[in-house]
Scaffold this motif. Structure first.
Motif, mmCIF file in Angstrom:
data_model
loop_
_atom_site.group_PDB
_atom_site.id
_atom_site.type_symbol
_atom_site.label_atom_id
_atom_site.label_comp_id
_atom_site.label_asym_id
_atom_site.label_seq_id
_atom_site.Cartn_x
_atom_site.Cartn_y
_atom_site.Cartn_z
ATOM 1 N N GLY A 146 -26.334 -9.323 -0.004
ATOM 2 C CA GLY A 146 -26.329 -7.813 0.476
ATOM 3 C C GLY A 146 -25.401 -6.624 -0.394
ATOM 4 N N ILE A 147 -25.315 -5.602 0.224
ATOM 5 C CA ILE A 147 -24.570 -4.489 -0.595
ATOM 6 C C ILE A 147 -23.283 -4.300 -0.067
ATOM 7 N N VAL A 148 -22.287 -4.319 -0.747
ATOM 8 C CA VAL A 148 -20.788 -3.635 -0.316
ATOM 9 C C VAL A 148 -20.478 -2.347 -0.696
ATOM 10 N N ASN A 149 -20.128 -1.580 0.571
ATOM 11 C CA ASN A 149 -19.717 -0.397 -0.012
ATOM 12 C C ASN A 149 -18.387 -0.077 0.043
ATOM 13 N N LEU A 150 -17.910 0.412 -1.150
ATOM 14 C CA LEU A 150 -16.433 0.831 -1.508
ATOM 15 C C LEU A 150 -16.171 2.130 -1.048
ATOM 16 N N GLN A 151 -14.905 2.555 -0.940
ATOM 17 C CA GLN A 151 -14.347 3.646 -0.866
ATOM 18 C C GLN A 151 -14.691 4.435 -2.000
ATOM 19 N N SER A 152 -15.128 5.617 -1.723
ATOM 20 C CA SER A 152 -15.583 6.574 -2.898
ATOM 21 C C SER A 152 -14.380 6.608 -3.696
ATOM 22 N N GLY A 153 -14.396 6.813 -4.962
ATOM 23 C CA GLY A 153 -13.187 7.272 -5.871
ATOM 24 C C GLY A 153 -11.947 6.133 -5.894
ATOM 25 N N ALA A 154 -12.035 5.226 -5.187
ATOM 26 C CA ALA A 154 -11.204 4.133 -5.259
ATOM 27 C C ALA A 154 -11.235 3.108 -6.516
ATOM 28 N N PRO A 155 -10.496 2.643 -7.144
ATOM 29 C CA PRO A 155 -10.816 2.048 -8.474
ATOM 30 C C PRO A 155 -11.481 0.630 -7.956
ATOM 31 N N LYS A 156 -12.237 0.081 -8.944
ATOM 32 C CA LYS A 156 -12.917 -1.292 -8.745
ATOM 33 C C LYS A 156 -12.041 -2.271 -8.381
ATOM 34 N N PRO A 157 -12.047 -3.192 -7.246
ATOM 35 C CA PRO A 157 -11.166 -4.175 -6.895
ATOM 36 C C PRO A 157 -11.006 -5.000 -8.004
ATOM 37 N N GLU A 158 -9.840 -5.522 -8.410
ATOM 38 C CA GLU A 158 -9.379 -6.610 -9.508
ATOM 39 C C GLU A 158 -10.072 -7.787 -9.420
ATOM 40 N N GLU A 159 -9.899 -8.294 -8.315
ATOM 41 C CA GLU A 159 -10.125 -9.497 -7.900
ATOM 42 C C GLU A 159 -11.411 -9.961 -6.759
ATOM 43 N N ASN A 160 -11.976 -10.951 -7.254
ATOM 44 C CA ASN A 160 -12.951 -11.283 -6.193
ATOM 45 C C ASN A 160 -12.150 -11.948 -5.100
ATOM 46 N N PRO A 161 -12.532 -11.707 -3.822
ATOM 47 C CA PRO A 161 -11.857 -12.527 -2.947
ATOM 48 C C PRO A 161 -12.260 -14.102 -2.732
ATOM 49 N N SER A 162 -11.395 -14.790 -2.308
ATOM 50 C CA SER A 162 -11.759 -16.380 -2.208
ATOM 51 C C SER A 162 -12.437 -16.551 -0.835
ATOM 52 N N LEU A 163 -13.323 -17.689 -0.732
ATOM 53 C CA LEU A 163 -13.919 -17.917 0.110
ATOM 54 C C LEU A 163 -13.325 -18.767 0.924
ATOM 55 N N ASN A 164 -12.961 -18.817 2.256
ATOM 56 C CA ASN A 164 -12.333 -19.787 3.149
ATOM 57 C C ASN A 164 -13.641 -20.697 3.987
ATOM 58 N N ILE A 165 -13.900 -21.912 3.663
ATOM 59 C CA ILE A 165 -14.876 -22.659 4.214
ATOM 60 C C ILE A 165 -14.259 -23.481 5.434
ATOM 61 N N GLN A 166 -15.119 -23.466 6.748
ATOM 62 C CA GLN A 166 -14.664 -24.489 7.522
ATOM 63 C C GLN A 166 -16.069 -25.399 7.805
ATOM 64 N N PHE A 167 -15.884 -26.577 8.209
ATOM 65 C CA PHE A 167 -17.010 -27.226 8.383
ATOM 66 C C PHE A 167 -16.747 -28.581 9.016
ATOM 67 N N LYS A 168 -17.582 -29.410 9.740
ATOM 68 C CA LYS A 168 -17.400 -30.469 10.496
ATOM 69 C C LYS A 168 -18.573 -31.480 10.045
ATOM 70 N N ILE A 169 -18.092 -32.776 9.887
ATOM 71 C CA ILE A 169 -19.012 -34.026 9.826
ATOM 72 C C ILE A 169 -18.616 -34.888 10.663
ATOM 73 N N GLN A 170 -19.753 -35.259 11.938
ATOM 74 C CA GLN A 170 -19.425 -36.283 12.679
ATOM 75 C C GLN A 170 -19.682 -37.725 12.386
ATOM 76 N N GLN A 171 -18.816 -38.311 12.892
ATOM 77 C CA GLN A 171 -19.053 -40.017 12.618
ATOM 78 C C GLN A 171 -18.998 -40.246 11.131
ATOM 79 N N LEU A 172 -18.071 -39.653 10.507
ATOM 80 C CA LEU A 172 -17.612 -39.963 8.979
ATOM 81 C C LEU A 172 -16.215 -39.532 8.834
ATOM 82 N N ALA A 173 -15.560 -40.750 8.225
ATOM 83 C CA ALA A 173 -14.127 -40.379 7.683
ATOM 84 C C ALA A 173 -14.428 -40.368 6.007
ATOM 85 N N ILE A 174 -14.404 -39.402 5.629
ATOM 86 C CA ILE A 174 -14.612 -39.090 4.108
ATOM 87 C C ILE A 174 -13.902 -39.929 3.214
#
Lengths: 415, 712
Positions: free
Chosen positions: A353-381
């Protein structure tokens, strides 16, 4: 050693104080508040603060600051480790380590603190001994106590303190003899922009719940592990010579070992993330498009997937559609949370989708990093397996169970 | 006030008393004053209800100091408790009695401690050890007597006591290192079975002990290091090998042999690296860092890296220590480089420490990897962290790639990033011969855009310093700066003046008028520093009839070769503090910090650690035990005879009477005491059922002696 302890909540109220030597005035905490103000973030408060007459060593757990007052040289880790042990004990006793729980059980808290330290030096920190001395509160017991006037303080004497194996109560008896082992592995990883792994390792623990009568010895036979730390009950010699865990189990829940399988051994990453995040110059909007998919998982499903993203400060709002699960965006903290649930390989979950930024603010330098959580049952990786579980010295046959689970630890995708 | 509470305390019902005490304790917990209830509470000190009693103790310990006279009323109860047949009651009575900070009862406490120190229950002896520092803080005149008690308790052979007594030793008489000699081997051997908090204290104490008693295992280190450094540059390996051998032969005129006791300590602490307690791991790590031969120190890296997964406070402390260690022993952590990579969710203080470690670990082979990683960090949203990263890049070894990376940053959109890089580049350029006129030109262009004063000042300084390399640009920059002079910050103004002066000296034709103009502006500046500087410089560079002899040297004064700044870690040399200590963390000596002594040049007499009288339990070093295993061997019947005992003391010539003493000790045991001993042993035997072979013969031997005792 540890002179005094103050418990402070997030709004800066000192709601509990305990002194093991002569009394130290509450005003010593002003130095702490000062440092807290300077740090802005709670997590940036320095754990060790030097004041003219004292040193303050603090930890932050469950929205409470545990601030201890020290007067002389002491290894800081000694104090930090102890404070965490205190918090663990509260957790163990009250089910949660919150301000309300501590206030409601202030007498038990006080009794516990009294037993845990003598003149500032740790005395009884093993949960089994403490439980023998001071019984944890239960609803039933508090009802009974209010009627009969009996107390929470154990009237038996804490024989555990005398024994060579302080982690086990004497004379434990169960009708069902059970031993459960949970092998829990967490993948810590940093994935870079292009999807290749910068860093990955597996952090594992074996949590155990053992309810066995009498003294027993159990054997487990894990494959060679790289780096392990043990509960004190494990006999080190046996591990060194035979790579077998031999121990007299503590009673109840405890962490048997924790281990690390380091990045040298190849760590399989069970999910991949495709992402397209961009901010347009001068248009106060941006695009956000993320897809999560499973990699080879030995036929196991990936569940409990949650993605959290700390968006840049300039982001005002986000207008997204998720093909699966639901998302929330907190405009104050700028945290985007997407609760995905289970991943089905046929239809990959996608959020765009679309991200709305503060008008007039400079474009953000960095893309944010994604933190992921997950679970897998019955497996020891890591491929770790419990091979055998034997018990010696007892006649009965216990019920034995081993469960495996793999989770994401600190799993971060850079974009 | 509190009348209802007083009433409840006076009632006959335990439940009411309990309720009252609970409310009082809740008041104490909140920090409210409840001292006016003292008389009502202290009456209940002998209450039958165990919880009431405990809460009364809590109250008593808290307020006794303020109500000394009334507190005395309770003393007799505790004195009675000290004589109780139950060991746990004796212990708790001693514990509370010693916690009451009332100077009048010092003699009573002293007596109680002395008695408890020879109690047959190890738990009571442990409590006695705990009581020692309490009494010492109350009345330091008792020191001599307390040392006697400590000496006695140090000789105790149970794991329960060991940690507590060493704690008392550290607090009362850490300088009496001689008390440790006889107990050194025993402590080493008991260590693994001591509870975790005691382990920390013992390990820290033994580190200090070892530093005074053994020789440095790294005596040749400095020589060797030199030759390994050479290996980087010299291509012929054999050359360096020769050099090494030479150095070694020089140093090894007297070959270094590690004292077996030193080895014992290292061997017995190593398994503790696997403890679940971070403090224990850290204690062992610092012991290895300070005591182990260089080749063996590496084992601690893995354990320390493991701790990084723990709570953020633990991370903070561990990283501080790793930062110090990584300066001296870089190789140790290199395999774990990636474990120090930074996540965007780390707290800033952790990020900065990790950065420090990464920088310390940089070398020729991994610098490109690290710089690539740093590139990612520079785009972070956390600006403090970005600034720190740029500084770290500046500190990184291997100049050329660093500089290029930094120059790229100069075109960054974020002003702070650019400013920080300018400052770092300035430092870097200064360290290298100035053949970087391209970079300087690039920076000169930046003066139009950069507004951060520190960065502007840095650029101006650079241009002034290297104005001969950029002869065309420099005067133009001065022209621009002269235009905007009045609007600049003070530090920038000062640098404009400097630039003007330097240009005047090297290129007076183009810049004479500009300089005059700038100096005139500065003369009427609001800041007196700037006015002073202008006046000073004018006198120095503009020749007038009054100007003195210094004028001739102006060029030398301004354009002298300046020493390059040394960019080094703030953690350098922090290892003169014992690692893992509070002092190390604060980088300042904390109260009560015991200096880590330097290695002695000559090893003190190792025989002081020999234990002369053969003892019942573990006291001989392992070597001796092994020796025993190999000997043809005492069966039980043999054990009955005295002389076999002397085999225990093997190499010790003094122990002729060993066997006899043994028997005598045996007979002295009164019935009850022996039973107690036996119980204890029973416990430990069950635990150690399948432990190492070596212990077995000893047990046999013990049984043997017991028989002997009974026989006699």
């Amino acid at each position: 050693m540890i002179h005094s302890l103050f418990l402070i909540n997030c709004s800066g109220d000192i709601f509990l104080e305990k002194h093991w030597r002569s009394v130290v005035s509450q005003s010593v905490c002003d130095y702490f508040f000062e440092a807290q103000e300077k740090a802005i973030d709670v997590e940036n408060v320095p754990p060790v603060i030097s004041t003219p007459h004292h040193y303050l060593i603090s930890i932050y757990r469950d929205k409470i600051f545990f601030v201890s007052v020290i007067q002389t040289e002491v290894p800081p880790l000694f104090v930090i480790e102890f404070l965490h042990r205190v918090a663990d004990t509260f957790q163990d006793y009250f089910g949660e380590c919150s301000e309300t729980a501590i206030k409601d059980n202030v007498v038990i808290v006080y009794e516990l603190l009294e037993e845990m330290l003598d003149n500032g030096f740790p005395l009884a920190t093993e949960s089994n001994i403490l439980k023998e001395l001071i019984k944890p509160p239960t609803i039933l017991r508090s009802v009974v106590n209010s009627i009969t006037g009996s107390s929470n303080v154990g009237d038996t004497l804490p024989t555990g303190q005398l024994s060579n194996i302080p982690w086990r109560r004497a004379g434990v008896k169960y009708t069902n003899n059970e031993a459960y082992f949970d092998v829990i592995e967490e993948i810590d990883a940093i994935i870079d922009k292009s999807g290749s792994t910068v860093f990955a390792e597996i952090q594992g623990v074996i949590d155990s719940c053992i309810k066995l009568s009498g003294m027993t010895l159990s054997f487990m036979n894990p494959r060679l592990l790289d780096d392990v730390s043990f509960h004190p009950c494990i006999r080190f010699k046996r591990w060194e010579s035979e790579r077998v865990l031999s121990f007299i189990p503590p009673d109840g829940n405890f962490r048997l070992i924790s281990y690390r399988v380091s990045s040298q051994n190849l760590v399989a990453i069970p999910v991949y993330v495709k992402h397209m995040i961009s901010f347009k110059e001068n248009s106060s909007s941006g695009r956000f498009d993320v897809t999560i998919g499973p990699k080879q998982n030995m036929g196991k499903t990936v569940e409990g997937v949650v993605m959290t993203v700390h968006m840049p400060k300039a982001v005002l709002n986000m207008n997204l559609t998720a093909t699966q699960g639901s998302y929330t965006f907190d405009p104050v903290t700028k945290v985007l949370t997407w609760d995905v649930g289970k991943i089905t390989p046929q239809k990959l979950p996608n959020l765009k989708g679309i991200v709305n930024l503060q008008s007039g603010a400079p474009k953000p330098e960095e893309n944010p990093s994604l933190n992921i959580q997950f679970k897998i049952q019955q497996l020891a990786i890591s491929g770790l397996k419990v091979n055998r579980l034997d018990m010696y010295g007892e006649k009965y046959k216990p019920f034995k169970g081993v469960k495996y689970i793999t989770k994401a630890g600190k799993f971060q995708v850079r974009t | 006030r509190h009348d209802d509470l007083k009433e409840m305390l006076d009632s006959n019902k335990d439940s009411l008393k309990l309720e009252a005490m609970k409310r009082i304790v809740a008041m104490i917990a909140r920090g409210k004053n409840a001292s006016d209830l003292f008389p009502a509470v202290v009456k209940n000190v002998a209450c039958k209800n165990i919880e009431v009693k405990k809460l009364v103790y809590v109250y008593l310990v808290r307020y006794a100091e303020e109500q000394q006279d009334l507190a005395l009323l309770s003393i007799s109860t505790f004195q009675r408790g000290l004589k109780d047949p139950n060991q746990l009651i004796r212990a708790s009575a001693l514990r509370v009695l010693s916690s009451i900070r009332v100077p009048i009862i010092v003699p009573i406490m002293m007596l109680a401690i002395k008695e408890a120190a020879s109690d047959m229950s190890p738990y009571v002896r442990k409590t006695a050890a705990h009581a020692i520092p309490k009494l010492y803080s109350l009345d330091s005149d008792q020191k001599d007597q307390l040392i006697e008690v400590i000496e006695k308790l140090l000789a105790d052979k149970t794991t329960l006591v060991a940690g507590s007594v060493v704690m008392a030793f550290e607090e009362v008489c850490p300088e009496r290192i001689d008390l440790i000699h006889k107990n050194y081997r025993k402590l080493c051997n008991l260590l693994i079975d001591v509870e975790e908090w005691g382990q920390v204290v013992i390990i820290n104490m033994l580190t200090r002990y070892a530093r005074t008693q053994f020789l440095s295992p790294n005596q040749n280190e400095s020589l060797l290091e030199e030759s390994t450094e050479k290996a980087f540059y010299g291509s012929e390996e054999e050359d360096t090998k020769d050099a090494k051998a030479e150095a070694a032969s020089l140093a090894k005129r007297k070959p270094y042999v590690m004292d077996p006791d030193h080895r014992l300590l290292l061997r017995n602490t190593k398994p503790l690296l696997q403890s679940r307690n971070a403090a224990v791991v850290m204690a062992v790590a610092q012991l290895y860092f300070h005591l182990a031969p260089k080749a063996e120190v590496g084992v601690i890296a893995k354990a320390l890296v493991r701790l990084l997964r723990s709570h953020s406070e633990v991370q903070y402390v561990v990283l501080q220590n790793v930062a110090t260690m990584s300066i001296k022993r870089r190789g140790m952590f290199e395999p774990y480089l990636k474990s120090f990579y930074i996540r965007s969710t780390d707290p800033t203080q952790i990020k900065i420490l990790k950065l420090e470690v990464l920088t310390n670990l940089a070398n020729e082979t991994n610098i490109s990897t690290i710089l690539r990683e740093f590139q990612t960090y520079i785009r972070s949203m956390d600006k403090d962290f970005v600034a720190a990263t740029i500084q770290a890049i500046g500190r990184g070894r291997g100049p050329p790639p660093c500089l290029n990376g930094l120059v790229q940053l100069l075109s960054n959109r974020d002003e702070l990033v650019v400013a920080e890089s300018v400052v770092v580049i300035k430092k870097l350029l200064q360290m290298q011969p100035a053949q970087h006129s391209e970079i300087i030109k690039h920076m000169a262009k930046l003066t139009d855009n950069i507004q951060v004063p520190m960065a502007r000042a840095s650029i101006l300084w650079l241009i002034g310093e290297y104005c001969e390399h950029v002869p065309k640009i420099a005067p133009d920059v001065l022209r621009k700066m002269a235009k905007s002079f009045t609007n600049e910050e003070d530090i920038v103004k000062l640098q404009v003046i400097n630039l003007a002066a330097k240009l005047y000296l090297t290129n007076s034709k183009q810049s004479k008028l500009l300089t005059q103009y700038v100096l005139n502006l500065a003369k009427y500046d609001q800041n007196y520093d700037i006015r002073d500087r202008a006046r000073f410089i004018r006198q120095l560079i503009v020749p007038t009839e009054k100007s003195g002899a210094l004028n001739k040297y102006a060029k030398k004064l301004f354009l002298a070769q300046k020493p390059a700044p040394i960019l080094e870690s703030s953690f350098k040399d922090r290892d003169h503090f014992q690692l893992g200590s509070l002092s190390h963390l604060l980088n300042a000596k904390a109260v009560g910090y015991q200096e880590l002594p330097d290695w002695p040049d000559e090893a003190p007499d190792p025989s002081v650690r020999n234990v002369e009288v053969p003892e019942w339990t573990k006291c001989t070093s392992r070597e001796k035990r092994k020796e025993k295993v190999e000997k043809p061997f005492y069966s039980d019947s043999e054990g009955e005879s005295g002389p076999t005992e002397s085999a225990d003391s093997g190499e010790d010539p003094v122990s002729e009477g060993g066997g006899a003493t043994m028997v005598a000790q045996g007979t002295l045991c009164s019935g009850s005491e022996e039973e107690e001993e036996e119980e204890e042993e029973e416990g430990s035997r069950e635990q150690s059922e399948d432990e190492e072979e070596e212990k077995k013969p000893k047990r046999k031997e013990k049984e043997g002696t017991r028989k002997a005792a009974q026989g006699s």
